[in-house]
Write a protein that holds these residues in place. Structure first.
Motif, short mmCIF file in Angstrom:
data_model
loop_
_atom_site.label_atom_id
_atom_site.label_comp_id
_atom_site.label_asym_id
_atom_site.label_seq_id
_atom_site.Cartn_x
_atom_site.Cartn_y
_atom_site.Cartn_z
N LEU A 6 12.88 -54.55 -44.75
CA LEU A 6 12.18 -53.60 -45.61
C LEU A 6 11.78 -54.26 -46.93
CD1 LEU A 6 11.24 -50.71 -46.13
CD2 LEU A 6 13.57 -50.12 -46.81
N LEU A 7 12.72 -55.03 -47.47
CA LEU A 7 12.48 -55.75 -48.72
C LEU A 7 11.35 -56.76 -48.55
CD1 LEU A 7 13.71 -56.03 -51.56
CD2 LEU A 7 15.08 -57.90 -50.66
N LEU A 8 11.43 -57.53 -47.46
CA LEU A 8 10.42 -58.56 -47.21
C LEU A 8 9.05 -57.93 -46.95
CD1 LEU A 8 12.40 -61.14 -45.05
CD2 LEU A 8 11.81 -61.26 -47.47
N ALA A 9 9.06 -56.81 -46.23
CA ALA A 9 7.80 -56.12 -45.96
C ALA A 9 7.14 -55.71 -47.26
CB ALA A 9 8.04 -54.91 -45.07
N ASN A 10 7.95 -55.24 -48.21
CA ASN A 10 7.39 -54.83 -49.50
C ASN A 10 6.88 -56.01 -50.30
OD1 ASN A 10 7.71 -52.09 -49.21
ND2 ASN A 10 9.80 -52.11 -49.99
N ILE A 11 7.62 -57.12 -50.24
CA ILE A 11 7.18 -58.31 -50.98
C ILE A 11 5.87 -58.84 -50.39
CG2 ILE A 11 7.77 -60.74 -51.42
CD1 ILE A 11 10.62 -59.87 -51.93
N GLY A 12 5.75 -58.75 -49.06
CA GLY A 12 4.56 -59.28 -48.41
C GLY A 12 3.40 -58.30 -48.35
N ARG A 13 3.58 -57.14 -48.96
CA ARG A 13 2.61 -56.05 -48.84
C ARG A 13 1.24 -56.41 -49.39
NH1 ARG A 13 3.40 -50.18 -48.98
NH2 ARG A 13 5.51 -50.74 -48.46
N LYS A 14 1.22 -56.83 -50.66
CA LYS A 14 -0.05 -57.22 -51.28
C LYS A 14 0.07 -58.68 -51.62
CE LYS A 14 -2.55 -53.35 -51.87
NZ LYS A 14 -2.51 -52.22 -52.79
N LYS A 15 -0.44 -59.52 -50.76
CA LYS A 15 -0.22 -60.96 -50.90
C LYS A 15 -0.69 -61.48 -52.26
CE LYS A 15 0.97 -61.79 -46.44
NZ LYS A 15 0.79 -60.43 -45.99
N MET A 16 -1.90 -61.00 -52.64
CA MET A 16 -2.48 -61.49 -53.89
C MET A 16 -1.60 -61.12 -55.08
SD MET A 16 -4.88 -63.38 -54.34
CE MET A 16 -5.33 -64.18 -55.84
N ARG A 17 -1.14 -59.87 -55.07
CA ARG A 17 -0.32 -59.43 -56.20
C ARG A 17 1.00 -60.19 -56.23
NH1 ARG A 17 -0.72 -53.56 -57.17
NH2 ARG A 17 0.66 -53.19 -55.43
N THR A 18 1.56 -60.41 -55.05
CA THR A 18 2.81 -61.16 -54.98
C THR A 18 2.61 -62.57 -55.54
OG1 THR A 18 3.54 -59.89 -53.08
CG2 THR A 18 4.61 -62.00 -53.43
N ILE A 19 1.50 -63.18 -55.13
CA ILE A 19 1.23 -64.54 -55.60
C ILE A 19 1.07 -64.55 -57.12
CG2 ILE A 19 -0.52 -66.39 -55.61
CD1 ILE A 19 -0.93 -65.69 -52.59
N LEU A 20 0.36 -63.55 -57.64
CA LEU A 20 0.15 -63.50 -59.10
C LEU A 20 1.46 -63.25 -59.84
CD1 LEU A 20 -3.24 -61.59 -59.39
CD2 LEU A 20 -2.79 -64.00 -59.82
N THR A 21 2.27 -62.36 -59.28
CA THR A 21 3.54 -62.07 -59.95
C THR A 21 4.44 -63.30 -59.93
OG1 THR A 21 3.37 -59.79 -59.21
CG2 THR A 21 5.52 -60.51 -59.98
N VAL A 22 4.60 -63.87 -58.73
CA VAL A 22 5.45 -65.06 -58.62
C VAL A 22 4.87 -66.18 -59.48
CG1 VAL A 22 6.21 -66.86 -57.01
CG2 VAL A 22 6.39 -64.47 -56.36
N GLY A 23 3.52 -66.28 -59.48
CA GLY A 23 2.86 -67.31 -60.28
C GLY A 23 3.13 -67.14 -61.77
N SER A 24 3.14 -65.88 -62.24
CA SER A 24 3.42 -65.64 -63.66
C SER A 24 4.81 -66.15 -64.02
CB SER A 24 3.35 -64.15 -63.99
OG SER A 24 2.15 -63.60 -63.54
N TYR A 25 5.76 -65.83 -63.15
CA TYR A 25 7.12 -66.32 -63.40
C TYR A 25 7.13 -67.85 -63.40
CZ TYR A 25 9.56 -61.85 -63.04
OH TYR A 25 10.02 -60.59 -63.28
#
Ligand SMILES: Nc1ncnc2c1ncn2[C@@H]1O[C@H](COP(=O)(O)OP(=O)(O)OP(=O)(O)O)[C@@H](O)[C@H]1O
Ligand SMILES: [Mg+2]
Lengths: 379, 238
Positions: A6-25
């Motif tokens: 469930l957690l992974l599904a949520n993280i992979g939900r919006k790939k672009m947003r995940t990349i941007l969030t992880v990228g910001s960190y």
């Protein structure tokens, strides 16, 4: 653990947003790491300062000298174990931007005072025998591509003329934070060639028998030379280094401000990303709650997601920073040390974790308190 | 069967339920003194015009909301008086929800969606797999386990949602317009499936619908009109 899909599904939900969030960190933590590296290089002297060493200098100013005769008088003071001295040469190799520190040292006593610097016995012996010999730190040696046996011309600035030295040896350091940019040569050579300022040294370094006695000895020394024409200021090596760093302005404060701005911006970005993605999921969260997922489940899932982004991004940023520092000093040896220390890494991971926690906290709280009936109506 | 429920032990007994909403200074009476008895294995349909309180009633029965007054006894337990924490655990054990818009998690496969409610149980991974496979077999989607919702038709999505609702073997199922978003053919398939759940798998099923054809499948029918519940055909309000 069973909630992981469930957690992974949520993280992979919006790939672009995940990349941007992880990228910001990642970007923020890369910057944080670099600030840590710079801070470290300014403060390395503080890190490695010997607890049992005191620096004795002219009370008026560091650039004013002290008589060589003080060596004898210092070693007679109670609780003083060893005494050595050195002078700042301030010469230029080829052009001013090739800066590194040159010290004229007391060959008989200097090496014993600084056991953290390691020099092979045969190289040291060769240095002792050669009046124009010098010992060069590994970093400076590599910076200019010198080898043992090379003859190095240094243009004096404080003193006069072109000086030439033979490289007899290279010193290495045991700890990463130790400065291996220094260049040492015989004080006697300096003393002979500068008759207009004969028998004066830059500063003394004193080792006490017991670090607990440092404060007492400091006082005794300054009292001993009070009211002479060369009054002294004595302080621990650490205090001396701190004073030295202050000359460059408040580096710590600048780093703190830049670091805080970076982290605050990161918090705004990741916090609003989390809020946005939770708001999009309102309906799904309502369904989960209808199914029997409790407030704790919801809170944990969202915080885990938020911290997940943080830890992945933070790890990436710090890893890239580590690789960057391993690639060598971009200032080409101007900074005495250039490495990412474990303290900075641990602090960085701690801060990332906190930012992840805080940025997920409000969305998690909102989700936790979500009214199922109202949420299901507002599809 | 509904004529002698006074003597027979009811699975669901609703007693003098009122539900008011306050909007500003105005109080809206959404449900007015509703009484209701439902037995194990019943298939009950609720009909009525929009805004008559059908969803509100279903939410109360499913423990998603609290009545303003009255009692809701389910298997002897009054859920109207439960703390919301207890109610959450109660829902996980006793209620299966089926909604008009399926409400599947779009980023999870059919299998994972059906498995979700089982994550709250103590079942092992293997046991969970068995339960999910059984539930998906009942709804006829064994060959669609690893499909994502967007790879399924509306009717198939609703069948996944039904599998998700029955996978924990809850005490009863609540369906709010389960066919409201489907074409006639898919709707009939879903209704057949729901009827089978009652007849072959002994489920108790409460369904809200606008569709008279859908209501025909139910053994008992109730009519809601401005918050007042009345019996319809063979059905009867207590
Ligand atoms: N949170 C709320 N606050 C105020 N009024 C509400 C609230 N929720 C529902 N209502 C009102 O309660 C009444 C009944 O709503 P409900 O959703 O139960 O009707 P329904 O019979 O399910 O209608 P539909 O067939 O359109 O789904 C409506 O008039 C609605 O506006
Ligand atoms: Mg409704």
């Amino acid at each position: 653990m069973k909630f992981l899909p469930l957690l992974l599904a949520n993280i992979g939900r919006k790939k672009m947003r995940t990349i941007l969030t992880v990228g910001s960190y990642a970007v923020a933590l890369f910057l944080f790491g670099l600030l840590g590296v710079i801070d470290m290089s300014f403060n390395q002297g503080l890190e490695v300062a010997g607890v049992d060493r005191l620096i004795v200098r002219n009370k008026t100013s560091l650039i004013m000298p002290l008589p060589i005769a003080y060596k004898e008088r210092l070693s007679q003071i109670k609780d003083v174990k060893d005494v050595t001295f050195a002078s700042w040469f301030g010469g230029v190799y080829q052009e001013p931007k090739n800066f590194f520190a040159q010290f004229a040292i007391d060959v008989d006593t200097y090496r014993a005072m600084y056991p953290e610097f390691e020099i092979p016995e045969d190289q040291w012996d060769a240095f002792v025998r050669d009046r124009q010999g010098c010992i060069v730190g590994r970093k400076t040696l590599d910076r200019f591509g010198w080898k043992i046996g090379d003859r190095i011309p240094i243009q004096a600035t404080i003193y006069r003329g072109l000086w030439e030295f033979n490289i007899c040896g290279v010193y290495e350091a045991r700890r990463e934070a130790d400065d291996t940019t220094q260049f040492w040569f015989h004080f006697n050579y300096l003393n002979e060639r500068t008759p207009f300022i004969k028998d004066y040294v830059g500063w003394y370094t004193v080792r006490v028998h017991n670090p607990d006695k440092a404060a007492e000895v400091t006082k005794t020394i300054d009292e001993r030379f009070a009211n002479s024409s060369f009054e002294t200021t004595t302080e621990t090596e650490k205090a001396f280094m701190a004073g030295f760093v202050k000359q460059f302005g408040n580096i710590k404060l600048i780093i703190l401000i830049v670091g805080s701005v970076v982290m605050f911006t990161l918090l705004l970005i990741t916090g609003s990303n989390m809020s946005l993605s939770i708001r999009e999921r309102t309906n799904e969260i309502a369904i989960l709650k209808a199914m029997g997922f409790g407030p704790t489940h919801i809170l944990t899932l969202i915080l885990a997601e938020s911290i997940g982004y943080a830890v992945i991004g933070g790890f990436l940023g710090l890893s890239v920073c580590k690789l960057f520092t391993l690639g060598g000093d971009p200032t080409n040896g101007l900074l005495p040390v250039f490495f990412l220390d474990n303290k900075t890494v641990i602090l960085g991971i701690g801060i990332t974790f906190m930012v992840g926690l805080i940025s997920g906290f409000i969305p998690a709280l909102i989700a936790m308190r979500l009214n199922i009936v109202r949420a299901l109506r507002s599809i | 069967m509904a004529n002698n429920q006074q003597t027979q032990e009811s699975l669901i007994a609703v007693k003098n339920i009122h539900k008011n909403y306050t909007r500003g200074s105005e109080t809206i009476e959404v449900l007015k003194d509703v009484n209701l008895n439902i037995h194990k294995g019943d298939f009950v349909a609720f009909m009525g015009p929009s805004g008559s309180g059908k969803t509100t009633l279903l939410n109360l029965l499913g423990g998603l909301d609290f009545p303003t007054s009255g009692h809701i006894l389910i298997d002897g337990q009054d859920i109207a008086g439960m703390s919301s924490k207890k109610l959450t655990a109660w829902r996980a054990q006793h209620v299966g929800f089926i909604f008009q818009l399926y409400n599947l998690i779009p980023v999870m496969t059919a299998f994972q969606n059906v498995e979700l409610p089982l994550l709250l149980t103590r079942l092992s991974k293997k046991e969970r797999r068995q339960h999910v496979e059984t539930a998906l077999a009942i709804v006829g989607l064994s060959d669609r386990m690893s499909h994502y919702p967007r790879q399924l038709s509306g009717g198939q999505e609703q069948r996944v949602a039904i599998a998700r609702a029955i996978v924990t073997d809850p005490t009863f199922l609540l369906c709010d317009e389960p066919t409201g978003d489907l074409d006639r053919k898919s709707a009939n398939e879903i209704l057949d499936l729901l009827t089978r759940l009652v007849n072959e798998h002994e489920k108790t099923l409460l369904m809200v619908t606008h569709d008279p054809l859908a209501a025909k499948n139910a053994g008992t029918r109730f009519h809601l009109e401005k918050g007042v519940l009345t019996a319809n055909s063979q059905g009867e309000a207590a």
